[in-house]
Write a protein that holds these residues in place. Structure first.
Motif, short mmCIF file in Angstrom:
data_model
loop_
_atom_site.label_atom_id
_atom_site.label_comp_id
_atom_site.label_asym_id
_atom_site.label_seq_id
_atom_site.Cartn_x
_atom_site.Cartn_y
_atom_site.Cartn_z
N ILE A 158 0.80 -1.23 0.00
CA ILE A 158 0.00 0.00 0.00
C ILE A 158 0.83 1.28 0.00
O ILE A 158 0.35 2.32 -0.45
CB ILE A 158 -0.98 0.02 1.19
CG1 ILE A 158 -0.24 0.06 2.52
CG2 ILE A 158 -1.93 -1.15 1.11
CD1 ILE A 158 -1.18 0.19 3.72
N VAL A 159 2.09 1.21 0.49
CA VAL A 159 2.90 2.44 0.56
C VAL A 159 3.11 3.07 -0.81
O VAL A 159 2.85 4.27 -0.99
CB VAL A 159 4.25 2.17 1.26
CG1 VAL A 159 5.24 3.31 0.99
CG2 VAL A 159 4.04 1.99 2.75
N PRO A 160 3.56 2.32 -1.83
CA PRO A 160 3.76 2.97 -3.13
C PRO A 160 2.46 3.49 -3.75
O PRO A 160 2.48 4.53 -4.42
CB PRO A 160 4.38 1.86 -4.00
CG PRO A 160 4.07 0.58 -3.30
CD PRO A 160 4.01 0.90 -1.86
N LEU A 161 1.36 2.79 -3.51
CA LEU A 161 0.08 3.24 -4.07
C LEU A 161 -0.42 4.50 -3.37
O LEU A 161 -0.89 5.45 -4.02
CB LEU A 161 -0.98 2.13 -3.96
CG LEU A 161 -0.88 1.03 -5.00
CD1 LEU A 161 -1.90 -0.07 -4.70
CD2 LEU A 161 -1.11 1.57 -6.39
N LEU A 162 -0.33 4.52 -2.05
CA LEU A 162 -0.77 5.71 -1.30
C LEU A 162 0.14 6.91 -1.57
O LEU A 162 -0.32 8.05 -1.52
CB LEU A 162 -0.81 5.41 0.19
CG LEU A 162 -1.97 4.53 0.66
CD1 LEU A 162 -1.80 4.18 2.13
CD2 LEU A 162 -3.31 5.22 0.45
N THR A 163 1.39 6.63 -1.87
CA THR A 163 2.31 7.73 -2.18
C THR A 163 1.84 8.52 -3.38
O THR A 163 1.90 9.75 -3.41
CB THR A 163 3.73 7.18 -2.44
OG1 THR A 163 4.20 6.53 -1.25
CG2 THR A 163 4.69 8.29 -2.81
N THR A 164 1.36 7.82 -4.40
CA THR A 164 0.91 8.49 -5.62
C THR A 164 -0.61 8.69 -5.67
O THR A 164 -1.09 9.43 -6.51
CB THR A 164 1.36 7.70 -6.86
OG1 THR A 164 0.91 6.34 -6.75
CG2 THR A 164 2.87 7.71 -6.98
N ASN A 165 -1.32 8.01 -4.78
CA ASN A 165 -2.79 8.13 -4.78
C ASN A 165 -3.30 8.32 -3.35
O ASN A 165 -4.01 7.46 -2.80
CB ASN A 165 -3.42 6.87 -5.37
CG ASN A 165 -2.97 6.57 -6.78
OD1 ASN A 165 -3.49 7.10 -7.74
ND2 ASN A 165 -1.96 5.71 -6.90
N PRO A 166 -2.98 9.44 -2.71
CA PRO A 166 -3.34 9.62 -1.30
C PRO A 166 -4.79 10.05 -1.06
O PRO A 166 -5.19 10.19 0.09
CB PRO A 166 -2.38 10.72 -0.85
CG PRO A 166 -2.15 11.54 -2.07
CD PRO A 166 -2.16 10.56 -3.21
N ARG A 167 -5.56 10.22 -2.11
CA ARG A 167 -6.89 10.80 -1.95
C ARG A 167 -7.80 9.96 -1.06
O ARG A 167 -8.70 10.48 -0.40
CB ARG A 167 -7.56 10.99 -3.32
CG ARG A 167 -8.80 11.88 -3.27
CD ARG A 167 -9.39 12.08 -4.67
NE ARG A 167 -10.48 13.04 -4.64
CZ ARG A 167 -11.74 12.76 -4.31
NH1 ARG A 167 -12.05 11.52 -3.97
NH2 ARG A 167 -12.66 13.69 -4.30
N ILE A 168 -7.58 8.66 -1.01
CA ILE A 168 -8.44 7.79 -0.21
C ILE A 168 -8.32 8.10 1.28
O ILE A 168 -9.16 7.70 2.08
CB ILE A 168 -8.10 6.30 -0.48
CG1 ILE A 168 -9.25 5.39 -0.02
CG2 ILE A 168 -6.79 5.91 0.17
CD1 ILE A 168 -9.11 3.95 -0.46
N LEU A 169 -7.28 8.82 1.67
CA LEU A 169 -7.07 9.16 3.08
C LEU A 169 -7.77 10.45 3.48
O LEU A 169 -7.72 10.84 4.65
CB LEU A 169 -5.57 9.31 3.36
CG LEU A 169 -4.70 8.07 3.12
CD1 LEU A 169 -3.24 8.42 3.34
CD2 LEU A 169 -5.12 6.93 4.03
N ARG A 170 -8.45 11.10 2.57
CA ARG A 170 -8.93 12.46 2.81
C ARG A 170 -9.97 12.56 3.92
O ARG A 170 -9.86 13.38 4.82
CB ARG A 170 -9.48 13.06 1.53
CG ARG A 170 -9.90 14.51 1.70
CD ARG A 170 -9.77 15.29 0.43
NE ARG A 170 -9.71 16.73 0.73
CZ ARG A 170 -9.07 17.60 0.01
NH1 ARG A 170 -8.39 17.21 -1.04
NH2 ARG A 170 -9.08 18.88 0.33
N SER A 171 -11.01 11.77 3.85
CA SER A 171 -12.11 11.92 4.80
C SER A 171 -12.14 10.79 5.82
O SER A 171 -11.93 9.62 5.48
CB SER A 171 -13.45 11.97 4.06
OG SER A 171 -14.52 11.96 4.96
N SER A 172 -12.42 11.14 7.06
CA SER A 172 -12.53 10.13 8.10
C SER A 172 -13.83 9.36 7.99
O SER A 172 -14.01 8.31 8.62
CB SER A 172 -12.41 10.79 9.48
OG SER A 172 -13.45 11.76 9.65
N LEU A 173 -14.77 9.88 7.20
CA LEU A 173 -16.08 9.23 7.06
C LEU A 173 -16.10 8.20 5.93
O LEU A 173 -17.05 7.42 5.82
CB LEU A 173 -17.16 10.29 6.79
CG LEU A 173 -17.32 11.38 7.87
CD1 LEU A 173 -18.36 12.41 7.42
CD2 LEU A 173 -17.71 10.77 9.20
#
Length: 410
Positions: free
Chosen positions: A148-163
């Protein structure tokens, strides 16, 4: 005296504005080692009133100067992030905690730098409230940190909302589990294409998946589309595209249906017609275009420029019949410089020397692997092999581009 005191007070506040901004450099010692950049904060000094300086330059620009000092943002990009409310913090505590969180979950300094430059809003987050539940969910479903680290590095949008976790991620996870083989595949798919999933209503995605199933599209094809072009499931006129592809001769249960659907959904009718016109100008009929498309649906994903360049070289430079390409439309996906021109140079030489039959297939040699091509058309001819190999290996040196014309030099 009162006016003089007011002036002195303004100067004092203005000077302290700059001093306060300079303190935005993180107190975390790790930053001084890995995220330190030289910067000038003179641009943050203000000539406006003292009250405006205090409210705009002391409280809010702290976040902007933090981006400049620790992540190499330009003054303009840092202020833009601030003005768009991407970053909001007045001390280093919150952003430092975000950096520490990512470090503790396997992100390198380079990973963090890339993430923050892509998504500075991450620094305004409460990591244990917003990020931790998602990380726990990802890791509990067979995905590892290295996944998940390389994917989140380039695609962090999934972390935006706590909901997102309860309202979107878990429902989508359960939906995708019907079509993807492993939990790991699902997690990686969600992270990679979160923008497509998040921007389309869940009920529309479900509706279109059911529509495809009812239309006869196999689960394998649906799963493949979810892992490659999930935006298709946000379409409001999907039935129209499904019917168009079926009418072109593609059976919904076959994998070629997927490629054909991507081609139809990937361009407007106007662009489709323009590509058809390019083929027609080179002697193809409308029926020939459809026939080639059925053989190779990716044909219509090739750019107009590439279609025209390939046709121009084949017809104008080689003097070969464009209709020969109808049976092998994947030729348009091959590189002119690295594959078509070097091999065509060899084949033309062999034809000229009478070492290849004139009625032999023009297209088949281009489908071979490089090793097989060299074996059959270069090393096979011992007396000519040295020259043929030099001719083949010139590649780009043999190609002189003049406008839209390509020349083969022997």
């Amino acid at each position: 005296m009162k006016p003089l005191q007011a002036i002195l007070k303004k100067r004092f506040l203005s000077q302290n504005v700059v001093l306060d901004i300079i303190t935005a450099k993180s107190n975390n010692p790790l930053f001084h080692q890995h995220f330190s950049f030289p910067f000038s904060l003179t641009r943050f000094s203000t000539t406006t009133s003292a009250s405006e300086s205090v409210s705009e330059s002391v409280t809010h620009p702290f976040a902007a100067s933090y981006l400049i000092n620790n992540f190499g943002f330009t003054h303009e990009s840092a202020l833009k992030s601030f003005n768009y409310k991407h970053v909001r913090f007045n001390t280093a505590d919150k952003p430092d905690s975000v950096i520490t969180f990512f470090q503790n979950h396997g992100f390198s300094h380079d990973n963090i730098r890339i993430m923050i430059r892509r998504a500075p809003w991450l620094l305004s987050s409460q990591p244990h409230k917003r990020f931790l539940p998602k990380f726990q969910f990802f890791l509990s479903n067979a995905a590892s940190s290295s996944d998940i680290v390389p994917l989140l590095t380039t695609n962090p949008r999934i972390l935006r909302s706590s909901l997102d976790l309860e309202k979107q991620i878990i429902p989508l996870f359960e939906l995708l589990s019907r079509f993807l083989k492993t939990n790991k595949d699902i997690i990686l798919c969600l992270i990679r294409y979160w923008t497509a999933f998040a921007t389309n209503p869940y009920h529309l995605i479900v509706s279109n998946i059911n529509l495809m199933s009812d239309f006869g599209v196999s689960d394998n094809v649906i799963g493949s589309l979810l892992q490659s072009r999930p935006s298709i499931f946000g379409s409001k006129d999907l039935i129209k595209s499904l019917e168009e592809v079926k009418d072109l001769g593609f059976h919904p249960s076959l994998t070629t249906f997927r490629a054909a659907l991507i081609a139809k959904k990937g361009m407007t009718k106007k662009l489709w017609d323009k590509k058809v016109d390019v083929f027609k100008k080179r002697g193809w009929s409308g029926e020939a275009v459809i026939h080639a498309f059925r053989i190779q649906p990716n044909l219509m994903l090739v750019s107009i420029h590439k279609i025209d360049s390939s046709m121009s070289f084949w017809v104008n430079q080689l003097g070969w019949n464009s209709l020969a390409l109808i049976k092998l439309p994947q030729m348009f996906s091959y590189s002119l410089e690295k594959r078509i021109i070097p091999r065509a140079s060899v084949l033309q030489f062999l034809l000229m020397k009478g070492l290849r039959k004139k009625n032999a297939s023009l297209t088949t040699p281009f489908t071979y692997s490089e090793k097989l091509f060299l074996s059959k058309f270069v090393f096979r001819f011992k007396e000519e092999s040295d020259y043929l190999l030099k001719l083949y290996e010139r590649k780009n040196e043999n190609c002189i581009r003049n406008g839209k014309q390509w020349h083969v030099i022997h």
